[in-house]
Design a protein around this motif. Sequence first.
Motif, PDB file in Angstrom:
ATOM      1  N   SER A 127       2.293  43.896 -21.083  1.00 52.75           N
ATOM      2  CA  SER A 127       1.247  43.257 -21.883  1.00 52.75           C
ATOM      3  C   SER A 127       1.350  41.736 -21.825  1.00 52.75           C
ATOM      4  N   LEU A 128       2.553  41.230 -21.660  1.00 49.94           N
ATOM      5  CA  LEU A 128       2.709  39.777 -21.583  1.00 49.94           C
ATOM      6  C   LEU A 128       2.726  39.297 -20.120  1.00 49.94           C
ATOM      7  N   THR A 129       3.528  39.966 -19.297  1.00 52.51           N
ATOM      8  CA  THR A 129       3.803  39.431 -17.966  1.00 52.51           C
ATOM      9  C   THR A 129       2.914  40.019 -16.877  1.00 52.51           C
ATOM     10  N   GLY A 130       2.153  41.026 -17.225  1.00 55.97           N
ATOM     11  CA  GLY A 130       1.358  41.673 -16.192  1.00 55.97           C
ATOM     12  C   GLY A 130       2.154  42.721 -15.437  1.00 55.97           C
ATOM     13  N   GLY A 131       3.425  42.840 -15.731  1.00 51.22           N
ATOM     14  CA  GLY A 131       4.274  43.860 -15.118  1.00 51.22           C
ATOM     15  C   GLY A 131       4.216  43.809 -13.607  1.00 51.22           C
ATOM     16  N   SER A 132       4.186  44.970 -12.980  1.00 51.13           N
ATOM     17  CA  SER A 132       4.229  45.025 -11.521  1.00 51.13           C
ATOM     18  C   SER A 132       2.905  44.617 -10.889  1.00 51.13           C
ATOM     19  N   ARG A 133       1.845  44.528 -11.694  1.00 50.26           N
ATOM     20  CA  ARG A 133       0.569  44.075 -11.124  1.00 50.26           C
ATOM     21  C   ARG A 133       0.631  42.578 -10.827  1.00 50.26           C
ATOM     22  N   GLY A 134       1.600  41.930 -11.437  1.00 49.52           N
ATOM     23  CA  GLY A 134       1.766  40.510 -11.135  1.00 49.52           C
ATOM     24  C   GLY A 134       1.051  39.618 -12.125  1.00 49.52           C
ATOM     25  N   LEU A 135       1.378  38.350 -12.056  1.00 48.96           N
ATOM     26  CA  LEU A 135       0.770  37.346 -12.936  1.00 48.96           C
ATOM     27  C   LEU A 135       0.099  36.307 -12.044  1.00 48.96           C
ATOM     28  N   VAL A 136      -1.199  36.156 -12.253  1.00 50.24           N
ATOM     29  CA  VAL A 136      -1.913  35.166 -11.445  1.00 50.24           C
ATOM     30  C   VAL A 136      -1.944  33.844 -12.200  1.00 50.24           C
ATOM     31  N   VAL A 137      -1.467  32.802 -11.552  1.00 47.97           N
ATOM     32  CA  VAL A 137      -1.437  31.475 -12.160  1.00 47.97           C
ATOM     33  C   VAL A 137      -2.538  30.654 -11.502  1.00 47.97           C
ATOM     34  N   PRO A 138      -3.437  30.087 -12.296  1.00 50.07           N
ATOM     35  CA  PRO A 138      -4.508  29.297 -11.687  1.00 50.07           C
ATOM     36  C   PRO A 138      -3.955  28.058 -11.001  1.00 50.07           C
ATOM     37  N   ARG A 139      -4.621  27.653  -9.948  1.00 44.58           N
ATOM     38  CA  ARG A 139      -4.147  26.483  -9.213  1.00 44.58           C
ATOM     39  C   ARG A 139      -4.365  25.206 -10.020  1.00 44.58           C
ATOM     40  N   PRO A 140      -3.421  24.302  -9.972  1.00 42.67           N
ATOM     41  CA  PRO A 140      -3.551  23.080 -10.770  1.00 42.67           C
ATOM     42  C   PRO A 140      -4.612  22.125 -10.224  1.00 42.67           C
ATOM     43  N   PHE A 141      -4.899  22.222  -8.922  1.00 46.26           N
ATOM     44  CA  PHE A 141      -5.915  21.320  -8.341  1.00 46.26           C
ATOM     45  C   PHE A 141      -7.013  22.178  -7.734  1.00 46.26           C
ATOM     46  N   PRO A 142      -7.952  22.677  -8.551  1.00 47.21           N
ATOM     47  CA  PRO A 142      -8.930  23.630  -8.025  1.00 47.21           C
ATOM     48  C   PRO A 142      -9.846  23.015  -6.983  1.00 47.21           C
ATOM     49  N   SER A 143      -9.980  21.695  -6.991  1.00 41.05           N
ATOM     50  CA  SER A 143     -10.929  21.095  -6.054  1.00 41.05           C
ATOM     51  C   SER A 143     -10.341  20.943  -4.649  1.00 41.05           C
ATOM     52  N   LEU A 144      -9.021  21.062  -4.532  1.00 40.48           N
ATOM     53  CA  LEU A 144      -8.394  20.828  -3.230  1.00 40.48           C
ATOM     54  C   LEU A 144      -8.520  22.045  -2.319  1.00 40.48           C
ATOM     55  N   LEU A 145      -8.757  21.790  -1.045  1.00 43.21           N
ATOM     56  CA  LEU A 145      -8.775  22.883  -0.067  1.00 43.21           C
ATOM     57  C   LEU A 145      -7.344  23.270   0.281  1.00 43.21           C
TER      58      LEU A 145
END
Lengths: 246, 408
Positions: free
Chosen positions: B136-154
Amino acid sequence: MASEFELHDIVAGYGRAAPVLRGFSVTVPAGSVVCLVGPNGAGKSTVLKVASGLLKPRSGRITAGGVDLTGAGPQKMLAAGIALVLQGHSVFREMTVEENVMLGGYTLKDKGKLAARRNFVRDLFPVVAERWHTTAGLLSGGQQKQVEFARSLMIDPRVVLLDEPSMGLDPKATQTIFDQVVRMRDAGTAVLLVEQNARRALETADLGCVLDLGRVHISGPAADLLADPQLGELYLGGRPARETAP
Amino acid sequence: MPNVSRRLLPLVPVVVLAVAILSFPSLAPNPYILSSGIVVLNYAVLATAWNFVGGFTGYISLGHGALAGLGGYATGLLVTKAGMPAFVALIAAAVLVAALAVPLGMAALRVRGASFVIVSIALVLILLLVFQSWASLTGGSRGLVVPRPFPSLLRPEHHRVFFFLYGGLLALALLTWWIVDRSRFGLGLKALREDEDKASALGTPTFTYKLIVFVLSATFTALGGGLYALWFGDLDPVFQFSVLTGSYLVLMALLGGVRSLYGPLVGALVVGTALEYFKGSFGNTPLHLVATGVLLAVVVLVMPDGVLPALAAGWSRLRRTSQTSIREVTAAELRDQRTSAASAASGSARSADSAGFAGSAGSAASGAGATSPGTDAGVSERASAHERSGGGGGKPDSPGRRDQEARR
């Protein structure tokens, strides 16, 4: 004398076994070398363990310069100016001579004092100064011993406890070590010396103390002990006290 | 002249490293190579962080993967759940892990040797279970997606930025290690590494010191792990809390040499590059592990102390023969010296002891002075050592000793 180091009526032993020291007393006056001799198992090393705080006595009193140190641990003894040089080789082999010596002054906070002590031991032990940047493990046994002496002198101790300093050294290195003991004393540090090499040690010492079965058998000026024919027979290897004596 | 060059010598690796890091993103032929470079730099940061504990105290931790994982998850969770800005979250995560490292260290550092290794492995396994189960907190084995800090960068730009961020973090870790190494604190640490009881007897607060470097190490490890989370953007407990990661760090540090500042970095370059290369050429098979293993075996056989110490030893062997304590005069020569010294200074206790020094000073000088270990040179050196200390009358500052002083 206020600055003397004194063990008084010490009873000490290991675990629940019978005590090794049974009412042992010794006084180390400032600026003198006191030598403990005696047969194996007499309790010589135990005296040093008690004096350095590694072993707490069951009863008795330890004082240095009038301050009661009974029951103090090794660190407290160190702080009170009681430095121990262990039997065998106890240098940090992988560190340089400089690092070894400076570790001896680890408890000194005052930078000026640290520098002064460093210069002092470098003057007192030329070999140490000469090999200052060498890895300590590469030195010979006698040189390592001198590094240990230098390390113990960094805190400007009141008394240095030496446990068998000549162990494992050839005669020439032994000679050097005993000369260094004299130089330490002349520089103002009292020495409590435990030695197998009893005759040689007594020749170096000012006072002697013969230990047998955990008690003082006899004590007095070292020269008197050396001259005592009976003592020579019993404890000093059975040879006559003087080479020239009949 | 040699004095100046000796003082500048330590700057050479700094310059080389800076140039390499600054130029690599431009030289990398494609983004994949650049991302491999980031992975290697990540290893370099983690291995250097590991070396705060391993190098200074001699405690071998296999659990540093867990500290990196904690840093990664803490950063990720602070961004996703608490809505913190990415780099604030990174710093906060490092602080959190550092705080957590205090009780962890107090528990783990009580035991030495093999017991410490096992405790550190246990830490990884426990955290793996926790982070897998607490879905419930960590996403378990499905993983945790962390958004990119610089969304505008390619993608390639993103890699480039993180490559430099890792470079900066590596520099910071190396600088801190270097400062500790030279300090009084570092002296106490080295003593405890060699003999904890002896160091404590000389008045070093060994436990406090171990704890401080453990926390320092955890902080840098967490920063490395957190940066990884921000860069990679996807965390999975199996990879974050892996004993394998910890083992890689140990291998890298040992391979490069744990006693030297750049050892873990060099180890990470070798092992990390090999891992990435073998992964690339063997694809998704365990073969890359086998190949890495073979490489390690070869290095350990040839350079058991690590790459850097082996290179340093080879270098000094080329330049000069090092000081020796081995006597290089014969017993007969020694006797002659002693008798001449004794007759010169007519037998006081002082002279006897300095005669002792003259022997060693003379032999030291001859050892240091010999440039070629050939037999002929050895004989002539011996003769001159004899002459010198014989003529010097055995004073502590005989010519032999002054020679040696002058060499410094």
